[in-house]
Design an enzyme around this catalytic site. Structure first.
Site, PDB file in Angstrom:
ATOM      1  N   HIS A 279      37.035  40.860  45.118  1.00 34.57           N
ATOM      2  CA  HIS A 279      35.844  41.711  45.565  1.00 34.57           C
ATOM      3  C   HIS A 279      36.432  43.323  46.250  1.00 34.57           C
ATOM      4  O   HIS A 279      37.782  42.733  47.035  1.00 34.57           O
ATOM      5  CB  HIS A 279      34.961  41.100  46.781  1.00 34.57           C
ATOM      6  CG  HIS A 279      33.604  41.974  47.106  1.00 34.57           C
ATOM      7  ND1 HIS A 279      33.821  43.210  47.799  1.00 34.57           N
ATOM      8  CD2 HIS A 279      32.564  41.066  46.745  1.00 34.57           C
ATOM      9  CE1 HIS A 279      32.679  43.405  47.984  1.00 34.57           C
ATOM     10  NE2 HIS A 279      31.754  42.405  46.885  1.00 34.57           N
ATOM     11  N   ASP A 336      28.915  35.151  43.716  1.00 37.96           N
ATOM     12  CA  ASP A 336      28.720  34.966  42.805  1.00 37.96           C
ATOM     13  C   ASP A 336      29.200  33.246  41.527  1.00 37.96           C
ATOM     14  O   ASP A 336      29.271  33.097  41.227  1.00 37.96           O
ATOM     15  CB  ASP A 336      29.213  36.119  41.260  1.00 37.96           C
ATOM     16  CG  ASP A 336      27.586  37.046  41.326  1.00 37.96           C
ATOM     17  OD1 ASP A 336      26.938  37.056  41.884  1.00 37.96           O
ATOM     18  OD2 ASP A 336      28.588  38.397  41.045  1.00 37.96           O
TER      19      ASP A 336
HETATM   20  N1  ACO Z   1      40.726  37.089  39.040  1.00 38.30           N
HETATM   21  C1  ACO Z   1      42.091  37.420  38.013  1.00 38.30           C
HETATM   22  N2  ACO Z   1      42.403  38.502  38.988  1.00 38.30           N
HETATM   23  C2  ACO Z   1      42.078  38.691  39.783  1.00 38.30           C
HETATM   24  C3  ACO Z   1      40.969  39.188  40.223  1.00 38.30           C
HETATM   25  C4  ACO Z   1      39.948  38.141  39.442  1.00 38.30           C
HETATM   26  N3  ACO Z   1      38.789  37.639  40.130  1.00 38.30           N
HETATM   27  N4  ACO Z   1      40.319  39.955  41.089  1.00 38.30           N
HETATM   28  C5  ACO Z   1      40.965  40.776  41.194  1.00 38.30           C
HETATM   29  N5  ACO Z   1      41.885  40.508  40.234  1.00 38.30           N
HETATM   30  C6  ACO Z   1      42.881  40.925  40.453  1.00 38.30           C
HETATM   31  C7  ACO Z   1      43.753  42.177  39.350  1.00 38.30           C
HETATM   32  O1  ACO Z   1      43.988  41.740  38.155  1.00 38.30           O
HETATM   33  C8  ACO Z   1      44.454  43.036  40.151  1.00 38.30           C
HETATM   34  O2  ACO Z   1      46.107  42.955  39.641  1.00 38.30           O
HETATM   35  P1  ACO Z   1      47.057  43.838  39.449  1.00 38.30           P
HETATM   36  O3  ACO Z   1      47.198  44.185  41.083  1.00 38.30           O
HETATM   37  O4  ACO Z   1      47.941  42.721  39.582  1.00 38.30           O
HETATM   38  O5  ACO Z   1      46.788  44.449  38.565  1.00 38.30           O
HETATM   39  C9  ACO Z   1      44.204  43.168  41.078  1.00 38.30           C
HETATM   40  O6  ACO Z   1      43.441  41.757  41.515  1.00 38.30           O
HETATM   41  C10 ACO Z   1      43.685  44.019  42.141  1.00 38.30           C
HETATM   42  O7  ACO Z   1      42.038  43.625  41.254  1.00 38.30           O
HETATM   43  P2  ACO Z   1      41.095  45.664  41.025  1.00 38.30           P
HETATM   44  O8  ACO Z   1      40.806  44.872  39.535  1.00 38.30           O
HETATM   45  O9  ACO Z   1      41.974  46.642  41.205  1.00 38.30           O
HETATM   46  O10 ACO Z   1      40.186  44.932  42.109  1.00 38.30           O
HETATM   47  P3  ACO Z   1      38.516  45.439  41.982  1.00 38.30           P
HETATM   48  O11 ACO Z   1      38.689  45.827  43.446  1.00 38.30           O
HETATM   49  O12 ACO Z   1      38.753  47.142  41.540  1.00 38.30           O
HETATM   50  O13 ACO Z   1      37.738  44.661  41.270  1.00 38.30           O
HETATM   51  C11 ACO Z   1      35.906  43.187  40.884  1.00 38.30           C
HETATM   52  C12 ACO Z   1      36.590  43.768  42.159  1.00 38.30           C
HETATM   53  C13 ACO Z   1      35.761  44.177  40.096  1.00 38.30           C
HETATM   54  C14 ACO Z   1      35.018  42.410  41.698  1.00 38.30           C
HETATM   55  C15 ACO Z   1      37.283  42.801  40.570  1.00 38.30           C
HETATM   56  O14 ACO Z   1      37.626  41.418  41.683  1.00 38.30           O
HETATM   57  C16 ACO Z   1      36.630  40.810  39.630  1.00 38.30           C
HETATM   58  O15 ACO Z   1      37.071  41.598  38.423  1.00 38.30           O
HETATM   59  N6  ACO Z   1      36.613  39.982  40.117  1.00 38.30           N
HETATM   60  C17 ACO Z   1      36.084  38.314  38.778  1.00 38.30           C
HETATM   61  C18 ACO Z   1      34.620  39.583  38.893  1.00 38.30           C
HETATM   62  C19 ACO Z   1      33.330  39.345  40.071  1.00 38.30           C
HETATM   63  O16 ACO Z   1      32.983  38.035  40.013  1.00 38.30           O
HETATM   64  N7  ACO Z   1      32.201  40.283  40.105  1.00 38.30           N
HETATM   65  C20 ACO Z   1      31.375  40.027  41.200  1.00 38.30           C
HETATM   66  C21 ACO Z   1      31.610  40.952  42.335  1.00 38.30           C
HETATM   67  S1  ACO Z   1      30.565  40.652  43.449  1.00 38.30           S
HETATM   68  C22 ACO Z   1      29.125  41.539  43.474  1.00 38.30           C
HETATM   69  O17 ACO Z   1      29.674  42.570  42.889  1.00 38.30           O
HETATM   70  C23 ACO Z   1      28.088  41.061  43.386  1.00 38.30           C
END
Ligand code: ACO
Length: 400
Positions: A279, A336
């Site tokens: 998140h 979620d």
């Molecule tokens: N699985 C694996 N790795 C992850 C995940 C995940 N679910 N979420 C973040 N990371 C990692 C990224 O690969 C990144 O790694 P790095 O620094 O080595 O490159 C690091 O964590 C930071 O990730 P970002 O994408 O920069 O984080 P951001 O805050 O932009 O993204 C998001 C947040 C989109 C929710 C992300 O955690 C994600 O893609 N989660 C999976 C999809 C999901 O469950 N979305 C629902 C969110 S809740 C909602 O909207 C209701």
């Protein structure tokens, strides 16, 4: 002469101390305004709607009460709640034109795409659609909060060749939705689970879909356009559609004994994203995921069968993920991860899960639109240009 820009030519983006551009990729940690609607303490697993903790609201309130709280800023008196619930009940029916539209939507259109179209069409049918006054927005919000569940339930009935079931004004918002969807009265446990889900999804600060609605509203476009934009943003797999993909991921794993191998191959080796984890704001366990998880467990034990199988997979997956590098990076379950399990136990097909999120989040979208445009300023960020300028224009016949 073709050239790159000097930093001072984009001085508004440049940090005077370092001389480097200040870029908040993904608008991370940028506050666009002040709010009294909700607060997320992402380091301590806390969420408050108008100052009330999500745990208390989950335990003691109803969706109607929470919707009132978010929209009007205070918990309703008995009379205020009765009036508000009455307006929702009076507005549940949808125009024949929208029912016809649902019959005519191509079969491959998924529920979120249908909802986006139907809400837009509802807007077309509203003669007051351009009224951006506070009262006008409240009137339209009641209309949408009341009608969106009917649209989703009717679409399901039509898609599955079943007769549509008209709304019943004796029922609460949650009961009535399940009643229209399944054509029979839900059990108390199921109605409570639906009501809980509506409360948990109702509001969450300046998330991507809320921001989309506020951006649209800030141009002084109409309320329906803003909500249609919100539905579009919510449909993304990184946002609300993660509740669909989290469930598909559990199904893909298939059984609890395959969780560890699946995690190693997909998350650790292939670096896929674990759906329902991570998140932008929470660097701790999402409090909504905890509440959803508890209810999902209760329902899985009650329903058994496939729901229990999926629960076991989800629970094991959480355990494995929390022992992995994800937890070191502060990536925890989000709302979620378990919500789909609740919906599965309620007998709702997976492709409808994101629409259930939208039925609820329309409340938060509206609260933010109202708050932002009260003292409106068009939202118009900048982007740092790294291309060239003063290039010579070459006529098409002389190009490569
Ligand atoms: N699985 C694996 N790795 C992850 C995940 C995940 N679910 N979420 C973040 N990371 C990692 C990224 O690969 C990144 O790694 P790095 O620094 O080595 O490159 C690091 O964590 C930071 O990730 P970002 O994408 O920069 O984080 P951001 O805050 O932009 O993204 C998001 C947040 C989109 C929710 C992300 O955690 C994600 O893609 N989660 C999976 C999809 C999901 O469950 N979305 C629902 C969110 S809740 C909602 O909207 C209701």
């Amino acid at each position: 002469m073709v050239r790159k820009l000097k930093p001072e030519e984009q001085h508004w983006c440049i940090d005077p101390e370092t001389g480097e551009p200040i870029i908040n990729k993904g608008v991370a940690n940028v506050c666009i305004d002040k709010t009294t609607i909700s607060f997320i303490d992402g380091y301590h697993s806390k969420l408050y709607y108008r100052g009330y903790s999500i745990e208390d609201l989950a335990k003691y309130s109803t969706f109607e009460e929470v919707a009132y709280l978010l929209l009007y800023g205070h918990l309703p008196t008995k009379k205020e709640l009765d009036d508000f619930s009455g307006w929702l009940k009076e507005n549940r029916e949808i125009p024949d034109e929208v029912v016809d539209l649902l019959f005519n939507i191509p079969p491959d259109i998924e529920p979120m795409e249908m909802l986006r179209t139907a809400v837009s069409y509802l807007g077309n049918l509203d003669p007051g659609r351009h009224d951006l006054s506070r009262d006008g927005i409240f009137r339209k919000a009641i209309r949408l909060i009341a009608k969106m569940p009917t649209i989703v339930a009717y679409f399901y009935r039509i898609k599955t060749n079943q007769d549509i079931v008209e709304p019943d004004p004796r029922l609460t918002h949650a009961e009535n939705f399940l009643y229209m969807f399944h054509g029979k009265m839900p059990s108390k446990l199921h109605a409570e689970a639906m009501d809980l889900s509506l409360k948990l999804y109702a509001e969450h600060g300046m998330n991507a879909s809320t921001f989309t609605t506020v951006v649209i509203a800030s141009t002084l476009s109409d309320y329906y356009s803003a909500i249609v934009g919100g539905i579009g943003a919510l449909r993304g797999p990184l946002h609300g559609y993660a509740n669909v993909l989290a469930m598909k991921q559990f199904e893909e794993i298939g059984s609890v004994d395959k969780v560890e191998k699946w995690f190693k191959e997909n998350i650790e080796t292939r670096k896929k994203r674990l759906m329902g984890f991570g998140h932008r704001v929470y660097k701790s366990y999402d409090p909504r995921a905890r509440i959803y998880g508890e209810v999902a467990k209760k329902l899985a034990d009650e329903v058994g069968g496939d729901v229990k199988r999926i629960w076991d997979i989800a629970f094991k997956l959480e355990e494995v993920a929390l022992k992995s590098k994800l937890a070191e990076k502060k990536i925890f379950p989000n709302t979620d991860f378990y919500s789909g399990l609740v919906y599965m136990a309620l007998g709702i097909p997976v492709d409808f899960y994101c629409t259930l999120f939208a039925l609820s989040r329309v409340v938060g979208w509206t609260a933010h639109i109202l708050e932002y445009i009260e003292n409106n300023r068009i939202i118009r960020p900048r982007i740092f240009y790294v291309g060239e300028v003063d290039k010579e224009y070459i006529p098409i016949e002389k190009r490569g």
